[in-house]
Scaffold this motif. Sequence first.
Motif, short mmCIF file in Angstrom:
data_model
loop_
_atom_site.label_atom_id
_atom_site.label_comp_id
_atom_site.label_asym_id
_atom_site.label_seq_id
_atom_site.Cartn_x
_atom_site.Cartn_y
_atom_site.Cartn_z
N PRO A 261 43.90 37.39 30.65
CA PRO A 261 43.53 38.41 31.26
C PRO A 261 44.21 39.43 31.97
O PRO A 261 44.22 40.50 32.07
N LEU A 262 45.56 38.81 32.25
CA LEU A 262 46.35 39.74 33.07
C LEU A 262 47.24 40.48 32.26
O LEU A 262 47.94 41.44 32.62
N ILE A 269 40.43 46.58 30.25
CA ILE A 269 39.60 45.89 31.57
C ILE A 269 38.40 46.62 31.81
O ILE A 269 37.14 46.53 32.08
N GLU A 281 35.46 38.47 37.37
CA GLU A 281 36.89 38.52 36.91
C GLU A 281 37.53 40.05 36.36
O GLU A 281 38.36 40.38 36.89
N TYR A 282 36.40 40.65 35.55
CA TYR A 282 36.95 42.03 35.13
C TYR A 282 37.11 42.72 36.30
O TYR A 282 37.75 43.72 36.31
N THR A 284 37.60 42.32 39.21
CA THR A 284 38.86 41.93 40.08
C THR A 284 40.03 42.63 39.37
O THR A 284 40.72 43.46 40.05
N LEU A 285 40.00 42.35 38.27
CA LEU A 285 41.24 42.77 37.36
C LEU A 285 41.47 44.39 37.43
O LEU A 285 42.40 44.87 37.23
N TYR A 288 42.83 45.16 40.57
CA TYR A 288 44.17 44.69 40.74
C TYR A 288 45.21 45.49 39.84
O TYR A 288 46.37 45.60 40.34
N ASN A 289 44.97 45.87 38.74
CA ASN A 289 45.71 46.85 37.96
C ASN A 289 46.13 48.16 38.61
O ASN A 289 46.85 48.82 38.13
N ARG A 337 43.94 37.10 44.48
CA ARG A 337 43.43 37.50 43.30
C ARG A 337 42.76 36.43 42.75
O ARG A 337 41.73 36.71 42.00
N MET A 341 38.87 36.33 41.35
CA MET A 341 38.46 36.29 40.27
C MET A 341 37.47 35.06 40.06
O MET A 341 36.46 34.99 39.20
N SER A 351 41.76 42.68 45.77
CA SER A 351 42.84 43.29 45.29
C SER A 351 43.57 44.07 46.28
O SER A 351 44.61 44.48 46.09
#
Length: 371
Positions: A261-262, A269, A281-282, A284-285, A288-289, A337, A341, A351
């Motif tokens: 996922p990272l 995402i 999880e998505y 958060t990502l 985060y991105n 993170r 997630m 994040s």
Amino acid sequence: MKVGRLRLGGIIDRYVGGLFVAASATALMLVVGLSLILFLASHLDHFEPWEDGTTVATLDVVRFYLLNVPYLYLQVAPFVTAIAGLFTVSRMIRNNETVALLSAGISAQRLLLPVLLGGLGATLAMVGLREWAALSIGPRRDALYDMLEEQRREPVFENVWFKDRYGDVVHIRQFRPATGDPPVAELLGVEVTSKRNDVYILQSARRAVWAATPQGPRWAVEEGTWEEVDDQKTRRPIGQLQDLEFTPRDILMSIKGQDRPLELSVLEIDNLARRDPDNTEYQTLLQYNLTFPLANIVLLLVALPLMLGRERGRQVEGLVGGCLLCVVYFAVDFVSRALGMEGTLSPLVSSWLPVLLFGSLGIALFESARS
């Protein structure tokens, strides 16, 4: 135009900016090179013969590692930027340039403005590189990685679950992204559960291939059935999966989201998060991105003041202190993170917490830096 007694883009700015660019190149080779060595050390089986005696072409191995360099850089880019900033200030201190400029009435904040602008450039470069890599080199790199990791010429994915653009649940017993000549994506054993107007619909097929039709590419099926799960249980044969929105690329994106996922881009995402809005999880990502590239600026704000207070000959202490702060930041970032997630913290908090915490500290240190 003058900013802080210096002309913006003048000789001093160009000199400091040039030092930062040179230091960035050095830090890039140092940090990314070390990351590449560590990756190689943990994947030595890539260079060994397969269990069936097959030997992978050296060119394929080299091509994978070249394509993997941008992904390694994206993992450590803020660290590269912070080290480059520390190297820049260290060289200026060694040449007594900071003393001369500070004595001339130029503030430390104005002196380091080109370095901060370089951090901003690194932030934007991270965002652009991630999106470019996902669209251009990502598919080829992923195919080579699968070949080296799984020791097979063509990828085959078993027991795949995901949601399409309508939120329909798709289960594929076996997915072959490209087989035959020309390559054709193939599904073996597919079931799709949908809900339309309070009626549950189950589409299933023994085999499906991604084929061209007058309406555009569609999943043509063999032994396909359409069943409405209601009182009458209507059932009929079908020649293609109907009212569905997923392509072979969407399936690969979903597999990537589950396994790595990272490495997803912001667009990927966002696509996955829209299909599965309850997936923390998505969510958060996605945050985060957007926040992780800001670490390029945050780490500069935190680390550079540690160098400015050092006398000539004692820069090593500042370098060590700056690097330790970077390590602490990455540790806090990793824990935050992970908590996001797994759902312990909200995606927004997990994040933004490291950025806000260290950013506030960095602003305070930078404002009080020696001037």
